[in-house]
Design a protein around this motif. Structure first.
Motif, mmCIF file in Angstrom:
data_model
loop_
_atom_site.group_PDB
_atom_site.id
_atom_site.type_symbol
_atom_site.label_atom_id
_atom_site.label_comp_id
_atom_site.label_asym_id
_atom_site.label_seq_id
_atom_site.Cartn_x
_atom_site.Cartn_y
_atom_site.Cartn_z
ATOM 1 N N GLY A 223 28.372 -21.446 1.053
ATOM 2 C CA GLY A 223 28.636 -21.905 -0.225
ATOM 3 C C GLY A 223 29.145 -20.624 -1.222
ATOM 4 O O GLY A 223 29.074 -19.360 -0.477
ATOM 5 N N ILE A 224 29.489 -20.741 -2.289
ATOM 6 C CA ILE A 224 29.857 -19.753 -3.181
ATOM 7 C C ILE A 224 28.900 -18.823 -3.665
ATOM 8 O O ILE A 224 28.994 -17.610 -3.722
ATOM 9 C CB ILE A 224 30.562 -20.311 -4.574
ATOM 10 N N ALA A 225 27.601 -19.309 -3.530
ATOM 11 C CA ALA A 225 26.474 -18.305 -3.843
ATOM 12 C C ALA A 225 26.390 -17.387 -2.507
ATOM 13 O O ALA A 225 26.212 -16.067 -2.859
ATOM 14 C CB ALA A 225 25.221 -19.096 -3.944
ATOM 15 N N GLU A 226 26.639 -17.680 -1.508
ATOM 16 C CA GLU A 226 26.339 -16.771 -0.242
ATOM 17 C C GLU A 226 27.786 -15.822 -0.396
ATOM 18 O O GLU A 226 27.752 -14.528 -0.039
ATOM 19 C CB GLU A 226 26.481 -17.730 0.906
ATOM 20 N N ALA A 227 29.016 -16.496 -0.864
ATOM 21 C CA ALA A 227 29.916 -15.386 -0.839
ATOM 22 C C ALA A 227 30.066 -14.670 -1.891
ATOM 23 O O ALA A 227 30.365 -13.300 -1.839
ATOM 24 C CB ALA A 227 31.399 -16.512 -1.141
ATOM 25 N N GLU A 228 29.203 -15.030 -3.005
ATOM 26 C CA GLU A 228 28.929 -13.792 -3.871
ATOM 27 C C GLU A 228 28.208 -12.686 -3.386
ATOM 28 O O GLU A 228 28.581 -11.267 -3.711
ATOM 29 C CB GLU A 228 28.242 -14.435 -5.149
ATOM 30 N N GLU A 229 27.092 -13.032 -2.463
ATOM 31 C CA GLU A 229 26.484 -11.890 -1.815
ATOM 32 C C GLU A 229 27.503 -10.987 -0.866
ATOM 33 O O GLU A 229 27.253 -9.732 -0.963
ATOM 34 C CB GLU A 229 25.274 -12.509 -1.104
ATOM 35 N N LEU A 230 28.230 -11.608 -0.219
ATOM 36 C CA LEU A 230 29.197 -11.032 0.747
ATOM 37 C C LEU A 230 30.074 -10.149 -0.265
ATOM 38 O O LEU A 230 30.635 -8.880 0.115
ATOM 39 C CB LEU A 230 29.954 -11.856 1.436
ATOM 40 N N HIS A 231 30.585 -10.671 -1.490
ATOM 41 C CA HIS A 231 31.513 -9.662 -2.215
ATOM 42 C C HIS A 231 30.788 -8.691 -2.650
ATOM 43 O O HIS A 231 31.521 -7.814 -2.878
ATOM 44 C CB HIS A 231 32.064 -10.867 -3.147
ATOM 45 N N ALA A 232 29.668 -8.774 -3.039
ATOM 46 C CA ALA A 232 28.765 -7.640 -3.388
ATOM 47 C C ALA A 232 28.597 -6.549 -2.815
ATOM 48 O O ALA A 232 28.933 -5.289 -3.086
ATOM 49 C CB ALA A 232 27.463 -8.085 -4.037
ATOM 50 N N LEU A 233 28.793 -6.729 -1.344
ATOM 51 C CA LEU A 233 28.845 -5.806 -0.282
ATOM 52 C C LEU A 233 30.145 -5.181 -0.136
ATOM 53 O O LEU A 233 30.310 -4.188 0.714
ATOM 54 C CB LEU A 233 28.167 -6.367 1.016
ATOM 55 N N GLY A 234 31.160 -6.059 -0.454
ATOM 56 C CA GLY A 234 32.506 -5.299 -0.281
ATOM 57 C C GLY A 234 33.773 -6.324 0.190
ATOM 58 O O GLY A 234 34.786 -5.990 0.316
ATOM 59 N N ALA A 235 33.344 -7.480 0.704
ATOM 60 C CA ALA A 235 34.118 -8.383 1.258
ATOM 61 C C ALA A 235 34.901 -9.054 0.187
ATOM 62 O O ALA A 235 34.596 -9.508 -1.023
ATOM 63 C CB ALA A 235 33.152 -9.844 2.005
#
Length: 269
Positions: A223-235
């Motif tokens: 979901g978007i919550a997990e995508a937020e974590e990935l985005h914070a790492l640079g994805a």
């Protein structure tokens, strides 16, 4: 690694379990919806569902998508390096690049990997080899593709982006550091953080600033919550898979709104 580029949403149109007329409709619908990239995959048989169900070939489909669409980028997630001579791959990519240009620059992404689906190899007469031999073959093909692009007449309309898929820490990530513009994986946040550290080490070894490489991840059931974590790492490139026969993506509007919000914040900041 903090994101330095806009977030993009891709959809992988899995070329299985649907007539091509439906695939054509889906591509048009997704471009109209605002998706940034359309991928397919390079296999000869379905990966899910009926193993002998409807299925279409990757590169011919990509050429058709290049003609049909006008805005989205297109590519395979990913091409199997084993199935075609490296120089032929380069020429095919260049041709699709020109088909997609329509008066501007091309929209083709060369997404590639070493291959893994043994049935494809067995039924089409390719040598399966080992995981090690296949990644070695990819390592030989990538510079050959780059060299062939420099010799083609006409040349590609732009420096065709190379996406390398896979997370092998010793060999694949070394190829990513040397050749890729985009790295694609299926990593969760802790795995992505670890692999980005390893990628940075490979970058130092080959003299490459890996911040130049766009980080791409498969959304899958996340979901978007997990995508937020990935985005914070640079994805910044997030891919949603869609399979036939209906190609339903219930949360697509939500993903596009999330993208637009992040990009608006980035532009304002």
């Amino acid at each position: 690694m903090s994101p330095t580029r806009p977030v993009r949403i891709a959809v992988q149109i899995q070329p299985q379990h649907a007539p091509y007329a439906r695939i054509r409709e889906v591509a048009a619908e997704l471009e109209d919806a605002g998706v940034d990239v359309l991928f397919n995959w390079d296999h000869f048989f379905p990966l899910y569902g009926d193993p002998d169900g409807l299925h279409f070939e990757s590169w011919t489909m990509l050429a058709a998508l290049a003609e049909q669409t006008s805005r989205v980028e297109i590519g395979a997630l990913v091409n199997c390096n084993s199935y075609r001579n490296a120089h032929l791959q380069a020429d095919m990519a260049r041709t699709i690049d020109h088909i997609s240009a329509k008066g501007g620059t091309g929209r083709f992404i060369l997404g590639t990997g070493s291959g893994w689906f043994e049935r494809d190899y067995a039924e089409y007469g390719y040598e399966f080899g080992t995981a090690g031999s296949r990644i070695a073959d990819l390592g030989e093909a990538l510079p050959a593709i780059e060299e062939r692009w420099a010799r083609l007449n006409p040349p590609p309309t732009r420096r065709i982006p190379v996406l390398v898929g896979g997370g092998g820490e010793r060999k694949t990530l070394r190829l990513v550091a040397r050749h890729a513009d985009i790295w694609h994986s299926f990593s969760d946040a802790p795995t992505l953080e670890r692999k980005l550290g390893i990628l940075a080490g490979h970058g130092e070894a080959v003299g490459r600033d890996v911040s130049e490489i766009e980080v791409s991840v498969e959304v899958g059931r996340r979901g978007i919550a997990e995508a937020e974590e990935l985005h914070a790492l640079g994805a910044t490139l997030f891919t949603i898979g869609a399979g036939g026969p209906d190609y339903a993506i219930p949360a697509l509007d939500e993903w596009l709104s999330w993208r637009d919000g992040l990009n608006a914040t980035r532009a304002a900041g």
